[in-house]
Design an enzyme around this catalytic site. Structure first.
Site, PDB file in Angstrom:
ATOM      1  CG  ASP A 148      -0.178   0.042   2.593  1.00  0.00           C
ATOM      2  OD1 ASP A 148       0.889  -0.638   2.642  1.00  0.00           O
ATOM      3  OD2 ASP A 148      -0.649   0.722   3.437  1.00  0.00           O
ATOM      4  CD  GLU A 213       4.133   0.546   6.990  1.00  0.00           C
ATOM      5  OE1 GLU A 213       5.052   0.907   7.964  1.00  0.00           O
ATOM      6  OE2 GLU A 213       3.832   1.507   5.992  1.00  0.00           O
ATOM      7  CD  GLU A 214       2.776   4.014   4.165  1.00  0.00           C
ATOM      8  OE1 GLU A 214       2.838   4.710   5.166  1.00  0.00           O
ATOM      9  OE2 GLU A 214       3.955   4.044   3.518  1.00  0.00           O
ATOM     10  CG  HIS A 494       5.001   8.887   3.832  1.00  0.00           C
ATOM     11  ND1 HIS A 494       4.416   8.719   5.081  1.00  0.00           N
ATOM     12  CD2 HIS A 494       5.412   7.890   3.478  1.00  0.00           C
ATOM     13  CE1 HIS A 494       4.672   7.584   5.442  1.00  0.00           C
ATOM     14  NE2 HIS A 494       4.983   6.796   4.475  1.00  0.00           N
TER      15      HIS A 494
HETATM   16  C1  LIG Z   1       9.072   3.571   7.539  1.00  0.00           C
HETATM   17  C2  LIG Z   1       7.962   3.200   6.561  1.00  0.00           C
HETATM   18  N1  LIG Z   1       8.130   3.185   5.368  1.00  0.00           N
HETATM   19  C3  LIG Z   1       6.890   4.067   6.755  1.00  0.00           C
HETATM   20  O1  LIG Z   1       6.685   4.952   6.106  1.00  0.00           O
HETATM   21  N2  LIG Z   1       5.934   4.018   7.909  1.00  0.00           N
HETATM   22  C4  LIG Z   1       4.859   4.672   8.112  1.00  0.00           C
HETATM   23  C5  LIG Z   1       3.716   3.774   8.912  1.00  0.00           C
HETATM   24  C6  LIG Z   1       2.482   4.450   9.214  1.00  0.00           C
HETATM   25  C7  LIG Z   1       1.919   4.436  10.476  1.00  0.00           C
HETATM   26  N3  LIG Z   1       0.783   5.050  10.552  1.00  0.00           N
HETATM   27  C8  LIG Z   1       0.574   5.586   9.327  1.00  0.00           C
HETATM   28  N4  LIG Z   1       1.914   5.264   8.638  1.00  0.00           N
HETATM   29  C9  LIG Z   1       5.219   5.990   8.983  1.00  0.00           C
HETATM   30  O2  LIG Z   1       6.368   5.885   9.578  1.00  0.00           O
HETATM   31  O3  LIG Z   1       4.492   6.908   8.976  1.00  0.00           O
HETATM   32 ZN   LIG Z   2       5.421   4.822   4.328  1.00  0.00          ZN
HETATM   33 ZN   LIG Z   3       6.921   1.826   4.221  1.00  0.00          ZN
END
Ligand SMILES: C[C@H](N)C(=O)N[C@@H](Cc1c[nH]cn1)C(=O)O
Ligand SMILES: [Zn+2]
Ligand SMILES: [Zn+2]
Length: 524
Positions: A148, A213-214, A494
């Protein structure tokens, strides 16, 4: 030896073609391993040491196909936080399932139930589980990644369409290119490269690929702990590897042994059941937005100090030995500042302070307000309901439940002080911080692989971001977990114009192949 290493570095500095770099890497590799194998006099080992140079050549010959596959993956807008893309998330998981099947993996899609959004039950995308190889003599590596992505619109400030992979100046731009579709595909390509040169994979692999994950990895912990663990999925796992983060800077590779956790808050204030004309109702209602801005303004000061009572109380104390680690990390605050065009960095731009505040101290960020009139133009509305979003990055010794309690108490206290008649509600979702032992042979194996590809010792780094499932995988498997980043520190995950350098993508594939090879040599 140092002359050769220098030569290879220069190749990068002068942007020599991949084939030249590979030849030099092969020379280096042959010389390096000739020394070892002469010493131990094992012709068999010598033969096997030719494997990686062949794989590297194979990878260099297939660059275009790797780019095409990433283009296909990026074209699927698998945005997990917006239910309107839920079908695309499912499509993305199934697309990856087909790719895993093509390399010979046994796969299954596991249903992980529903999530509740605005009181409605919405089906979560399935989790893709895979197994490749079942040789009791080989080490088994569990690889996790996510399919995702964060939302992206061209109008956010992208130079090109976010879901169309575009190559510009040796960089591949597109949402998910570095986070995390590029790295996930890297595993696939590394496996394929072994096949391509006719060599059996030296390890068994287990895959866990999710598409939430996001959005806090909803449903995944329960699947791993309540279903896969009891069913024995982790019984034969020896090591866990995740490629879902980035180098600290743009030139030096790193291996990561720590992540911050995250505690994400939705702070809702409602003053009316509908939006109101500010000319008609302005001056007659207690506005929700003013209440929300007041509350959000109480959370953090201008220097980034979190104002929530007792929030720093449980943070692991800084020891002298830990303090000394930051000095040796290769990190240039000025280059970092320039790359984001910020006028000034926090903590007076002092390297050690910046690293500590990124890795080992909590930080609070305000993310946005749902219901606000964010579109261009002079809309004169009083929003009836607004939801403020903020998060705290958690660090070792901070337990999510304890942090949530402190935040709720603080917000309730500030709300009482405000004395508003409006409705206020706060909810949270959280995941713990993670650290691992970087002195473990697993890390040494990854460091050898990294040095082979990039001709330099990697930094052992921590990461300010969060991957909620990391700690679950560590606990479920009881094994050493390692983060092996593919992308560079300026990839802008992001953000607008997310990219992965062609170099990082291609050398990353070689890195994964070399990592699998190095781990295959570790004791079982
Ligand atoms: C480090 C990883 N690639 C990432 O971007 N994780 C996100 C996970 C997350 C948790 N809630 C929303 N996104 C982050 O660290 O923001
Ligand atoms: Zn991410
Ligand atoms: Zn990630």
């Amino acid at each position: 030896m140092s002359v050769i290493l220098k030569a290879i570095r220069l190749c990068y500095d002068f942007r020599l073609p991949a084939s030249t770099r590979t030849s030099l890497a092969i020379n280096y590799y042959n010389i390096f391993h000739k020394n070892i194998s002469t010493a131990v006099d094992l012709p068999q080992t010598m033969a096997s040491e030719k494997i990686l140079p062949n794989i590297f050549q194979f990878v260099d010959k297939n660059i275009n196909s790797y780019k095409s596959l990433l283009k296909e993956a990026v074209a699927i807008p698998s945005v997990s936080c917006d239910v309107k893309y839920r079908d695309d998330c499912v499509r993305m998981v199934k697309w990856m399932q087909d790719k895993l099947k093509e390399v010979g993996a046994t796969t299954e899609l596991r249903d992980v139930g529903f999530q509740t959004i605005d009181g409605k039950e919405v089906k979560l995308p399935p989790v893709l589980i895979g197994t490749l190889g079942n040789d009791k003599k080989k080490n088994t590596i569990c690889v996790y990644g996510h399919l995702d992505v964060q939302p992206a619109l061209k109008s956010d400030g992208w130079l090109t369409e976010p879901f169309e992979l575009v190559e510009r100046d040796n960089k591949l731009y597109g949402r998910g290119s570095t986070d995390d579709k590029g790295p996930v595909l890297g595993w696939l390509h590394a496996i394929n490269a072994y096949k391509g040169v006719g060599v059996e994979l030296p390890v068994n692999l287990k895959f866990v690929f999710e598409c939430m994950e996001e959005s806090g990895s909803e449903g995944l912990d329960a699947l791993l702990i309540e279903q896969l663990k009891p069913a024995g999925f982790f019984n034969d796992v020896d090591y866990v590897c995740i490629s879902d983060n980035y180098w600290l800077g743009t030139t030096k590779p790193c291996i990561t042994y720590g992540l911050r956790g995250i505690s994400y808050y939705f702070l809702e204030v409602e003053c009316a059941k509908m939006d109101l004309h500010s000319g008609v109702y302005g001056g007659t209602v207690h506005e929700a937005m003013s209440d929300l801005i007041y509350l959000m303004g109480q959370l953090v000061d201008k220097d980034g100090k979190i104002l929530i009572t007792d929030i720093y109380k449980s943070v692991a104390p800084l020891t002298e030995s830990e303090k000394s680690l930051y000095t040796n990390i290769d990190f240039d605050p000025e280059a970092y500042r320039k790359s984001i065009e910020a006028p000034k960095l926090a903590h007076n731009g002092v390297k050690e302070q910046l690293l500590m505040h990124r890795w080992r101290y909590p930080s609070l960020s305000l993310h946005g307000i749902e219901g606000a009139a964010f579109q261009p133009g002079a809309k004169t509305v009083i929003p009836g309901k607004v939801i403020g979003k903020f998060s705290i990055r958690l660090v070792p010794n901070q337990e999510p439940e304890e942090v949530e309690k402190l935040v709720f108490e603080y917000i309730n206290k500030k709300w009482a002080e405000r004395g508003s008649p409006n409705k206020m509600r706060i909810t949270a979702q959280s995941g713990r911080a993670w650290t691992e032992n970087p002195d473990h042979p697993h890390y040494q194996a990854a460091a050898r692989a990294t040095k082979l590809i990039y001709q330099t010792d990697p930094d052992m780094s921590r990461e300010g971001g969060s991957i909620p499932v990391t700690i679950t995988l560590q606990e479920a498997s009881g094994r050493n977990v390692l983060l092996l980043p593919m992308g560079a520190g300026d990839d802008m995950a992001h953000s607008q114009n997310e990219k992965i350098n062609v170099r990082n993508y291609i050398e990353g594939i070689k890195l994964f192949a070399a990592y699998l090879y190095e781990v295959s040599k570790l004791p079982k």
